[in-house]
Design a protein around this motif. Structure first.
Motif, PDB file in Angstrom:
ATOM      1  N   SER A 190     -33.848 -76.679  41.579  1.00  0.00           N
ATOM      2  CA  SER A 190     -34.386 -77.721  42.460  1.00  0.00           C
ATOM      3  C   SER A 190     -35.621 -77.202  43.213  1.00  0.00           C
ATOM      4  O   SER A 190     -36.635 -77.895  43.341  1.00  0.00           O
ATOM      5  N   ARG A 191     -35.503 -75.944  43.698  1.00  0.00           N
ATOM      6  CA  ARG A 191     -36.653 -75.371  44.405  1.00  0.00           C
ATOM      7  C   ARG A 191     -37.853 -75.215  43.475  1.00  0.00           C
ATOM      8  O   ARG A 191     -39.000 -75.482  43.844  1.00  0.00           O
ATOM      9  N   GLN A 192     -37.538 -74.796  42.236  1.00  0.00           N
ATOM     10  CA  GLN A 192     -38.629 -74.634  41.259  1.00  0.00           C
ATOM     11  C   GLN A 192     -39.271 -75.966  40.957  1.00  0.00           C
ATOM     12  O   GLN A 192     -40.492 -76.048  40.816  1.00  0.00           O
ATOM     13  N   ARG A 193     -38.415 -76.994  40.864  1.00  0.00           N
ATOM     14  CA  ARG A 193     -38.958 -78.327  40.613  1.00  0.00           C
ATOM     15  C   ARG A 193     -39.855 -78.765  41.760  1.00  0.00           C
ATOM     16  O   ARG A 193     -40.941 -79.341  41.542  1.00  0.00           O
ATOM     17  N   ASP A 194     -39.363 -78.503  43.015  1.00  0.00           N
ATOM     18  CA  ASP A 194     -40.184 -78.881  44.177  1.00  0.00           C
ATOM     19  C   ASP A 194     -41.514 -78.109  44.189  1.00  0.00           C
ATOM     20  O   ASP A 194     -42.580 -78.672  44.483  1.00  0.00           O
ATOM     21  N   THR A 195     -41.390 -76.812  43.858  1.00  0.00           N
ATOM     22  CA  THR A 195     -42.608 -75.987  43.825  1.00  0.00           C
ATOM     23  C   THR A 195     -43.561 -76.495  42.764  1.00  0.00           C
ATOM     24  O   THR A 195     -44.784 -76.612  42.988  1.00  0.00           O
ATOM     25  N   ILE A 196     -42.993 -76.809  41.611  1.00  0.00           N
ATOM     26  CA  ILE A 196     -43.816 -77.319  40.499  1.00  0.00           C
ATOM     27  C   ILE A 196     -44.450 -78.652  40.896  1.00  0.00           C
ATOM     28  O   ILE A 196     -45.624 -78.926  40.623  1.00  0.00           O
ATOM     29  N   ALA A 197     -43.632 -79.502  41.579  1.00  0.00           N
ATOM     30  CA  ALA A 197     -44.152 -80.810  41.995  1.00  0.00           C
ATOM     31  C   ALA A 197     -45.314 -80.631  42.976  1.00  0.00           C
ATOM     32  O   ALA A 197     -46.350 -81.322  42.895  1.00  0.00           O
ATOM     33  N   VAL A 198     -45.106 -79.671  43.950  1.00  0.00           N
ATOM     34  CA  VAL A 198     -46.177 -79.410  44.924  1.00  0.00           C
ATOM     35  C   VAL A 198     -47.417 -78.878  44.219  1.00  0.00           C
ATOM     36  O   VAL A 198     -48.559 -79.299  44.493  1.00  0.00           O
ATOM     37  N   GLN A 199     -47.171 -77.941  43.300  1.00  0.00           N
ATOM     38  CA  GLN A 199     -48.303 -77.372  42.569  1.00  0.00           C
ATOM     39  C   GLN A 199     -49.014 -78.426  41.728  1.00  0.00           C
ATOM     40  O   GLN A 199     -50.246 -78.407  41.588  1.00  0.00           O
ATOM     41  N   LYS A 200     -48.177 -79.356  41.164  1.00  0.00           N
ATOM     42  CA  LYS A 200     -48.770 -80.427  40.346  1.00  0.00           C
ATOM     43  C   LYS A 200     -49.666 -81.315  41.219  1.00  0.00           C
ATOM     44  O   LYS A 200     -50.770 -81.696  40.823  1.00  0.00           O
ATOM     45  N   VAL A 201     -49.136 -81.635  42.459  1.00  0.00           N
ATOM     46  CA  VAL A 201     -49.922 -82.461  43.370  1.00  0.00           C
ATOM     47  C   VAL A 201     -51.220 -81.738  43.757  1.00  0.00           C
ATOM     48  O   VAL A 201     -52.304 -82.321  43.770  1.00  0.00           O
TER      49      VAL A 201
END
Length: 268
Positions: free
Chosen positions: A11-22
């Motif tokens: 979940s944290r990786q997904r959030d990090t990836i989402a932030v990085q994607k943004v």
């Protein structure tokens, strides 16, 4: 528990990836904006350079045309200057000759293509130098001249020391803030000789006309005088026919007749 930790990490990786994607999308937007701005800037700069290049080409073409026109004008001036019948001399504000055409060199008998180091006063007889210098200095001080633009008859001095009559027109011009003087000169030696010869012939003609008038007058007087003498001789002959005359009186009448005949002989 392990599974839960794994899910949390995922979940944290997904959030990090989402932030990085943004962040990546934002950077892509910024990059696209910067690229667009750069393209606009490049396009504008290119247009400015193209316009500047066009203007530069026009300026160069205009300068070339101006230089060609100036060269053509200088060529025409030099042609007129070099082939003019009248002498042309250009001097600076110190009276030093800076240029003259072949006709001027011929008129004054100057050797060489240019009168190096010569002054205007070197071409004048002593009688003209003082007056010239005074007028020259007066013009430089006041800008006033009584001779410029007028045709004047003066005397010039050839290199061999010969003084000759000339016509002169003087004008001034300013080049690069410096005053120069131009003189147009015509040798009128032959014209003066022709005028003197014409004056001499006119004098002879006048004298001949005078003598003719005197001759006509003398002829008229002689005619009238002869008429009087004819009358005297006629009356002398009539008196001599008188038989009562004494010898003395007859002798006097003969003398009167002789005197009349001698007077008549003088008028023939």
């Amino acid at each position: 528990k392990i599974l839960l930790e794994i899910n949390n990490e995922i979940s944290r990786q997904r959030d990090t990836i989402a932030v990085q994607k943004v962040e990546l999308e934002q950077k892509n937007v910024q990059l696209e904006k910067a690229r667009t701005e750069l393209e606009v800037c490049v396009s504008e700069r290119t247009a400015e350079l193209e316009e500047a290049n066009k203007q530069l080409k026009e300026d160069i073409a205009l300068r070339i045309r101006a230089e060609d026109a100036l060269m053509e004008s200088e060529t025409r001036y030099r042609l007129l200057h070099e082939t003019a019948f009248d002498g042309i001399i250009i001097a600076d504000a110190n009276g030093k000759i800076v240029d003259c055409n072949p006709s001027a060199r011929k008129i004054f008998g100057c050797a060489g293509p240019k009168p190096s180091g010569m002054s205007i006063v070197d071409l004048m007889p002593e009688s003209c130098k003082e007056r010239h210098q005074a007028g020259f200095e007066h013009f430089l001080k006041t800008g006033e001249s009584r001779i410029q633009g007028r045709v004047m008859e003066l005397e010039g001095l050839r290199m061999d020391g010969t003084v000759f009559p000339l016509e002169l027109i003087v004008n001034n011009l300013t080049i690069d803030g410096k005053i120069y003087f131009s003189g147009t000169i015509r040798d009128i030696t032959e014209r003066k000789r022709a005028e003197e010869e014409n004056s001499r012939i006119q004098g002879q003609l006048y004298q001949a006309q005078k003598m003719e008038a005197v001759g006509v007058l003398a002829g008229g007087v002689a005619h009238d005088f002869n008429n009087l003498l004819t009358t005297i001789r006629g009356y002398s002959d009539l008196l001599a026919m008188d038989e009562n005359l004494t010898d003395v009186t007859r002798g006097d009448i003969v003398e009167i007749k002789k005197a009349a005949e001698k007077a008549a002989a003088l008028t023939r």
